[in-house]
Motif scaffolding. Sequence first.
Motif, PDB file in Angstrom:
ATOM      1  N   LEU A 110      18.635 150.143  77.985  1.00 30.33           N
ATOM      2  CA  LEU A 110      17.168 150.190  77.832  1.00 30.33           C
ATOM      3  C   LEU A 110      16.582 151.333  78.660  1.00 30.33           C
ATOM      4  O   LEU A 110      15.699 152.058  78.217  1.00 30.33           O
ATOM      5  N   PHE A 153      14.545 154.228  76.917  1.00 32.32           N
ATOM      6  CA  PHE A 153      13.113 154.463  77.154  1.00 32.32           C
ATOM      7  C   PHE A 153      12.861 155.769  77.910  1.00 32.32           C
ATOM      8  O   PHE A 153      11.788 156.356  77.753  1.00 32.32           O
ATOM      9  N   LEU A 192      -0.928 155.762  73.507  1.00 31.42           N
ATOM     10  CA  LEU A 192      -1.709 154.681  74.118  1.00 31.42           C
ATOM     11  C   LEU A 192      -3.005 155.207  74.726  1.00 31.42           C
ATOM     12  O   LEU A 192      -4.006 154.495  74.776  1.00 31.42           O
ATOM     13  N   TYR A 212      -7.108 147.218  74.371  1.00 30.96           N
ATOM     14  CA  TYR A 212      -7.264 147.061  75.823  1.00 30.96           C
ATOM     15  C   TYR A 212      -8.612 146.415  76.152  1.00 30.96           C
ATOM     16  O   TYR A 212      -8.704 145.535  76.998  1.00 30.96           O
ATOM     17  N   GLY A 232       6.100 146.368  81.914  1.00 32.51           N
ATOM     18  CA  GLY A 232       6.201 147.246  80.747  1.00 32.51           C
ATOM     19  C   GLY A 232       4.970 148.136  80.684  1.00 32.51           C
ATOM     20  O   GLY A 232       4.341 148.276  79.636  1.00 32.51           O
ATOM     21  N   ASP A 248       8.135 149.223  85.086  1.00 36.95           N
ATOM     22  CA  ASP A 248       8.696 149.685  83.811  1.00 36.95           C
ATOM     23  C   ASP A 248      10.161 150.043  84.031  1.00 36.95           C
ATOM     24  O   ASP A 248      10.578 150.396  85.133  1.00 36.95           O
ATOM     25  N   ALA A 281      11.949 148.862  87.305  1.00 38.09           N
ATOM     26  CA  ALA A 281      12.755 147.637  87.267  1.00 38.09           C
ATOM     27  C   ALA A 281      12.792 147.121  85.836  1.00 38.09           C
ATOM     28  O   ALA A 281      11.934 147.453  85.015  1.00 38.09           O
ATOM     29  N   ILE A 301      12.478 143.789  83.625  1.00 41.05           N
ATOM     30  CA  ILE A 301      11.887 142.457  83.771  1.00 41.05           C
ATOM     31  C   ILE A 301      12.952 141.362  83.764  1.00 41.05           C
ATOM     32  O   ILE A 301      12.785 140.313  84.399  1.00 41.05           O
ATOM     33  N   TYR A 344       9.290 142.185  72.457  1.00 37.08           N
ATOM     34  CA  TYR A 344      10.170 142.372  71.289  1.00 37.08           C
ATOM     35  C   TYR A 344      11.321 143.327  71.567  1.00 37.08           C
ATOM     36  O   TYR A 344      12.203 143.486  70.740  1.00 37.08           O
ATOM     37  N   TYR A 345      11.321 143.982  72.733  1.00 39.24           N
ATOM     38  CA  TYR A 345      12.466 144.821  73.089  1.00 39.24           C
ATOM     39  C   TYR A 345      13.596 144.010  73.727  1.00 39.24           C
ATOM     40  O   TYR A 345      14.654 144.534  73.996  1.00 39.24           O
TER      41      TYR A 345
HETATM   42  C1  SAM Z   1       5.270 150.010  73.779  1.00 39.66           C
HETATM   43  S1  SAM Z   1       5.272 150.267  75.511  1.00 39.66           S
HETATM   44  C2  SAM Z   1       3.917 149.199  75.998  1.00 39.66           C
HETATM   45  C3  SAM Z   1       3.069 149.809  77.080  1.00 39.66           C
HETATM   46  C4  SAM Z   1       1.922 148.912  77.579  1.00 39.66           C
HETATM   47  N1  SAM Z   1       2.368 147.613  77.979  1.00 39.66           N
HETATM   48  C5  SAM Z   1       0.811 148.792  76.563  1.00 39.66           C
HETATM   49  O1  SAM Z   1       0.728 147.796  75.865  1.00 39.66           O
HETATM   50  O2  SAM Z   1      -0.005 149.706  76.494  1.00 39.66           O
HETATM   51  C6  SAM Z   1       6.649 149.278  76.059  1.00 39.66           C
HETATM   52  C7  SAM Z   1       7.109 149.600  77.466  1.00 39.66           C
HETATM   53  O3  SAM Z   1       7.972 148.546  77.905  1.00 39.66           O
HETATM   54  C8  SAM Z   1       9.002 149.099  78.697  1.00 39.66           C
HETATM   55  N2  SAM Z   1      10.123 148.157  78.700  1.00 39.66           N
HETATM   56  C9  SAM Z   1      10.909 147.794  77.654  1.00 39.66           C
HETATM   57  N3  SAM Z   1      11.814 146.883  78.033  1.00 39.66           N
HETATM   58  C10 SAM Z   1      11.605 146.667  79.354  1.00 39.66           C
HETATM   59  C11 SAM Z   1      12.223 145.827  80.312  1.00 39.66           C
HETATM   60  N4  SAM Z   1      13.265 145.052  79.974  1.00 39.66           N
HETATM   61  N5  SAM Z   1      11.739 145.808  81.581  1.00 39.66           N
HETATM   62  C12 SAM Z   1      10.691 146.623  81.923  1.00 39.66           C
HETATM   63  N6  SAM Z   1      10.067 147.438  81.049  1.00 39.66           N
HETATM   64  C13 SAM Z   1      10.513 147.462  79.788  1.00 39.66           C
HETATM   65  C14 SAM Z   1       9.302 150.442  78.029  1.00 39.66           C
HETATM   66  O4  SAM Z   1       9.900 151.360  78.906  1.00 39.66           O
HETATM   67  C15 SAM Z   1       7.924 150.889  77.568  1.00 39.66           C
HETATM   68  O5  SAM Z   1       7.334 151.757  78.504  1.00 39.66           O
END
Ligand code: SAM
Length: 213
Positions: A28, A32, A44, A54, A73, A96, A120, A122, A141-142
């Motif tokens: 990941l 990313f 965004l 937002y 994230g 993130d 980090a 999550i 969803y990731y």
């Molecule tokens: C689509 S962006 C969403 C950004 C923000 N939350 C928003 O809604 O505007 C998703 C973010 O989640 C982060 N991400 C994905 N999996 C993650 C994980 N397991 N732990 C921390 N961050 C994660 C990605 O690096 C990315 O920057």
Amino acid sequence: MPSLPEIMHRAFFRALSLLSPAGQEVVLRRYFDWRHRVPDPWRLATDGYEQEKYRSTLRQLPARPYRRIIEVGCSEGVFTRALAAAYPEAEIIGVDVSERALARARRRVPEDGRVRFIRADILTHRAEPRFDLVFCSETLYYLGRHERLCRASAQLGGLLGPGGVLVAVHPWPEAARLHRYLDAHASLSRLTEQVHTACARPFAVTVYGTRPG
Ligand SMILES: C[S@@+](CC[C@H](N)C(=O)[O-])C[C@H]1O[C@@H](n2cnc3c(N)ncnc32)[C@H](O)[C@@H]1O
């Protein structure tokens, strides 16, 4: 009905989640960092739809004097900046998995002791349960398969201090499935859910409180 690219996207992340949590984090992180090879890959900061999302999310937060906020994230800190403006007294942590995203977040919202960014995952991050607002948008969803979503829900719920509020924002109707993992968390109770359908990509904002222990 999800589109074919969406189905393939989710299948890709479900496949990644067959790795161990440590292996999933490594992939990941690389994915990313690659995704953030260009600034603001999801637009965004500039997309009117994201800005409206937002604003409606902030409107739905229970009115409280939040002091300790964590955004999981946070990507490049676009919503973190909105949180910092909305709660000028609060300590805010953006988390993130991508260091490249966080480098830009730090330029957008300079770390001044009140706002900080931490790299980090999550799924593995260890933090004190001390936040009175936990925010997680467009991220669950990731995480892939059932077991990882259970783990993510435990991790998110575990960040909350007594009386805290957790907010999850994801596309509708997929949010109904993703947020069910939060519904299943023993210490969370659902306060409100607003489903916004009058836009190109419907989304749900679901707000949880902590159950008295
Ligand atoms: C689509 S962006 C969403 C950004 C923000 N939350 C928003 O809604 O505007 C998703 C973010 O989640 C982060 N991400 C994905 N999996 C993650 C994980 N397991 N732990 C921390 N961050 C994660 C990605 O690096 C990315 O920057």
